[in-house]
Design an enzyme around this catalytic site. Structure first.
Site, PDB file in Angstrom:
ATOM      1  N   ASP A 205      29.617  79.043  54.709  1.00 21.99           N
ATOM      2  CA  ASP A 205      29.615  78.761  56.054  1.00 21.99           C
ATOM      3  C   ASP A 205      29.003  79.771  57.049  1.00 21.99           C
ATOM      4  O   ASP A 205      29.350  80.842  56.646  1.00 21.99           O
ATOM      5  CB  ASP A 205      31.026  78.313  56.289  1.00 21.99           C
ATOM      6  N   GLU A 259      24.539  78.835  54.799  1.00 19.62           N
ATOM      7  CA  GLU A 259      24.226  77.984  56.018  1.00 19.62           C
ATOM      8  C   GLU A 259      23.412  78.945  56.836  1.00 19.62           C
ATOM      9  O   GLU A 259      23.953  80.022  57.297  1.00 19.62           O
ATOM     10  CB  GLU A 259      25.339  77.365  56.692  1.00 19.62           C
ATOM     11  N   HIS A 330      27.563  66.985  57.663  1.00 17.46           N
ATOM     12  CA  HIS A 330      28.677  66.626  58.446  1.00 17.46           C
ATOM     13  C   HIS A 330      28.508  67.147  59.777  1.00 17.46           C
ATOM     14  O   HIS A 330      29.198  66.872  60.664  1.00 17.46           O
ATOM     15  CB  HIS A 330      30.039  67.406  57.710  1.00 17.46           C
TER      16      HIS A 330
HETATM   17  C1  GLC Z   1      29.427  75.481  60.320  1.00 14.45           C
HETATM   18  C2  GLC Z   1      30.236  74.201  59.751  1.00 14.45           C
HETATM   19  C3  GLC Z   1      30.765  73.577  61.048  1.00 14.45           C
HETATM   20  C4  GLC Z   1      31.595  74.272  61.617  1.00 14.45           C
HETATM   21  C5  GLC Z   1      31.122  75.911  61.873  1.00 14.45           C
HETATM   22  C6  GLC Z   1      32.281  76.733  62.498  1.00 14.45           C
HETATM   23  O1  GLC Z   1      28.500  75.318  60.984  1.00 14.45           O
HETATM   24  O2  GLC Z   1      29.148  73.242  59.113  1.00 14.45           O
HETATM   25  O3  GLC Z   1      31.290  72.148  60.558  1.00 14.45           O
HETATM   26  O4  GLC Z   1      32.437  73.879  62.971  1.00 14.45           O
HETATM   27  O5  GLC Z   1      30.592  76.237  60.775  1.00 14.45           O
HETATM   28  O6  GLC Z   1      33.249  76.853  60.964  1.00 14.45           O
END
Ligand code: GLC
Ligand code: CA
Length: 561
Positions: A205, A259, A330
């Protein structure tokens, strides 16, 4: 298979589960692990061989599990560690690997580390987080101008110690201080813990945010993302990732996908270059930003721009890294309509066309729950229906102007909102789409009577059955896995046409993104002996990529030798 790292993810088709909305086994309205267990055969039949599971750890759920209070246990609403073990065993029995979400840029403010850290400047955990004195005479102004990704200042004041802590997301998600070696060691231990329990990989993440620039300087003007240049791909990111890899990940047969919002090709090459030992793959964002102003405000999709992004990444990571292929997750709205425009009664054709457009590319494919049955955005009628924590920030930011701007904001949120993808999975035409016997935590899309798994299974021509076919076709297909990429008609505003070739064989991919017939002129230099139609979203009645009028959303894949 400790110690031997294989590249299994290059042959994977990964299904993302957002556990809260997947399947509820006990009628409390919240999806759970036993719900997932009950659907493992469904996943196996779909043909996927890995699952990415969004966070299922203990969490007060400020951001639906992306705020973790115990990294080693399962959220009460989702079940127990025993349930989780049964789930992993069930997956492995069916040849499905498990990728867990690793959320270590921040914790929950209810994590014991933060509870300790907050106790005072001398606490041994103080330095696990990023605390600073404020500006101004009395220190009542935030230490710098960085903004939270959800809006507002990224700093929260703590009365007791007179200092501020950094949170790039909600104030219940304090950022960890990765410059502290103890924090890095804790993360290593967490990762090892799950790998020893049989996990096959991690989706990391917001991993590109973990290293902040020393001195935390003010950021330049940047709508919605002030400070970005000081913590996205920050100064020590490669060092920290390499350390995690060397100490832990390299010793297991696992994969990682980071990510990586805002990542460029050059950076992605560094992250995923196998010889560097950092991440295996990343999620880039460019293709889901082509229909946004400032990455935020909806704008009309331009197909040539989307295609240019695909081409850039297909060519840019070739032999240098590895791509991830996705339209949905998501955090994104549903892909139908977004990428296809108004499909009217051609939902099936449009959804299948999108699948072809993406999944014949090189990289590891992801399909998000519900995408395989063509689920759509939710028709929100008021802002109150949006449950996402983001809406709280938006409303706060609007302040007294909210009533005035409500209509516009609702419109933007309805197009962009993350809850579009978070409505319950539609399993059947029964009450609540068969997701729960209780009251779902978030509304079920009213179209569940037509759009649901049961109906899709019964219809041989359904989107779901098409996905099965496509997934099977991709399996062990060396052209898709290794082949070169070439785009035809790059500037055509309705047609996406690309070729993949490998050792004298070629896939010819042709997609009409428009809801109307579009004329196609055969590419001149295409010579071949045999031509076979492998995938088609209209009756398998084409014989070759010759001059033709493409039907609305028509898409096909030929194998050419
Ligand atoms: C990432 C997740 C998202 C979350 C964010 C903070 O972007 O995919 O859903 O809100 O991180 O953890
Ligand atoms: Ca439940």
């Amino acid at each position: 298979m400790d110690g031997i790292r294989t590249r299994w993810y290059k042959d994977a088709f990964i299904y993302q589960i957002y556990p809260r909305s997947f399947c509820d086994s006990n009628g409390d309205g919240v999806g759970d692990i036993r719900g997932i267990i009950s659907k493992l055969d469904y996943l196996k039949e779909l043909g996927v061989n890995a699952v990415w599971l969004s966070p299922c750890y203990k969490s007060p759920n400020d951001d639906n599990g992306y705020d973790i209070s115990d990294y080693r246990d399962i959220m009460d609403e989702f079940g127990t560690l025993e349930d989780w073990k049964e789930m992993v065993a069930g997956m492995h029995e069916r040849g499905i690997k498990l990728i867990m979400d690793l959320v270590v840029n921040h914790t929950s403010d209810e994590h014991p580390w933060f509870i300790e850290s907050r106790k005072g400047k001398d606490n041994p955990y103080r330095d696990y987080y990023i605390w600073r004195k404020g500006k101004g005479k009395d220190g009542k102004k935030p230490p710098n101008n960085w903004t939270s990704r959800f809006g507002g200042s990224a700093w929260e004041y703590d009365e007791a110690s007179g200092e501020w802590y950094l949170h790039l997301f909600t104030k219940k998600q304090p950022d960890l201080n990765w410059d502290n070696p103890k924090v890095r060691k804790e993360v290593q231990d967490i990762v090892r813990y799950w790998l020893d329990l049989g996990v096959d990989g991690f989706r990391c993440d917001v991993i590109t945010y973990i290293s902040k620039r020393e001195g935390l300087p003010d950021g330049k003007f940047n709508i919605g993302a002030v400070g970005d240049e000081h913590f996205t791909h920050g100064p020590n990111i490669h060092k920290y990732l390499n350390e995690l890899f060397t100490e832990v990940l390299s010793k297991y047969d696992c994969m990682t996908v980071g990510e990586a919002a805002g990542v460029t090709i050059e950076q992605a090459q560094l992250y995923t270059d196998e010889s560097r030992g950092e991440l295996d793959t990343v999620f880039m964002f460019e293709h889901v930003e082509v229909d946004r102003y400032f990455r935020m405000f909806p704008k009309k999709l331009s197909l040539p721009r989307l295609k240019a992004v695909f081409a850039k990444w297909q060519l840019g990571l070739r032999d240098k890294g590895w791509n991830s292929l996705y339209y949905e997750n998501h955090d994104q709205p549903r892909s139908l309509k977004r990428f296809t425009g108004d499909y009217g009664n051609l939902r099936k054709e449009a959804a299948k066309m999108l699948a072809i457009s993406l999944y014949m590319q090189q990289g590891t494919p992801y399909v998000y729950q519900g995408q395989e049955i063509g689920m759509t955005n939710y028709p929100f009628k008021s802002l109150d229906e949006h449950k996402d924590v983001v809406i709280r920030y938006v409303r706060k930011a609007l302040g007294v102007f909210e009533p005035l701007l409500r209509k516009v904001v609702l419109k933007v949120m309805n197009i962009r909102g993350r809850d579009n993808a978070r409505t319950p999975m539609q399993w059947s035409a029964q009450e609540n789409a068969g997701f729960t016997s209780g009251t779902p935590w978030i509304n079920v899309n009213p179209n569940y009577k037509e759009i649901n798994v049961e109906a899709e299974l019964a219809d041989p021509d359904s989107i779901l059955n098409f996905y099965k076919k496509l997934i099977a076709f991709r399996k062990n297909n060396d052209i898709i896995k290794y082949g070169n990429y070439k785009e035809n008609y790059a500037s055509h505003k309705d047609i996406y046409c690309y070729e993949r070739w490998w050792h004298g064989e070629k896939l010819f991919v042709l997609c009409n993104f428009k809801n109307k017939p579009v004329e196609f002129k055969a590419t001149k230099d295409l010579a071949y002996e045999t031509c076979e139609l492998k995938l088609h979203n209209y009756g398998y009645d084409r014989t070759a990529p010759e001059d033709m009028v493409l039907r609305p959303y028509e898409a096909m894949v030929f194998l050419i030798k």
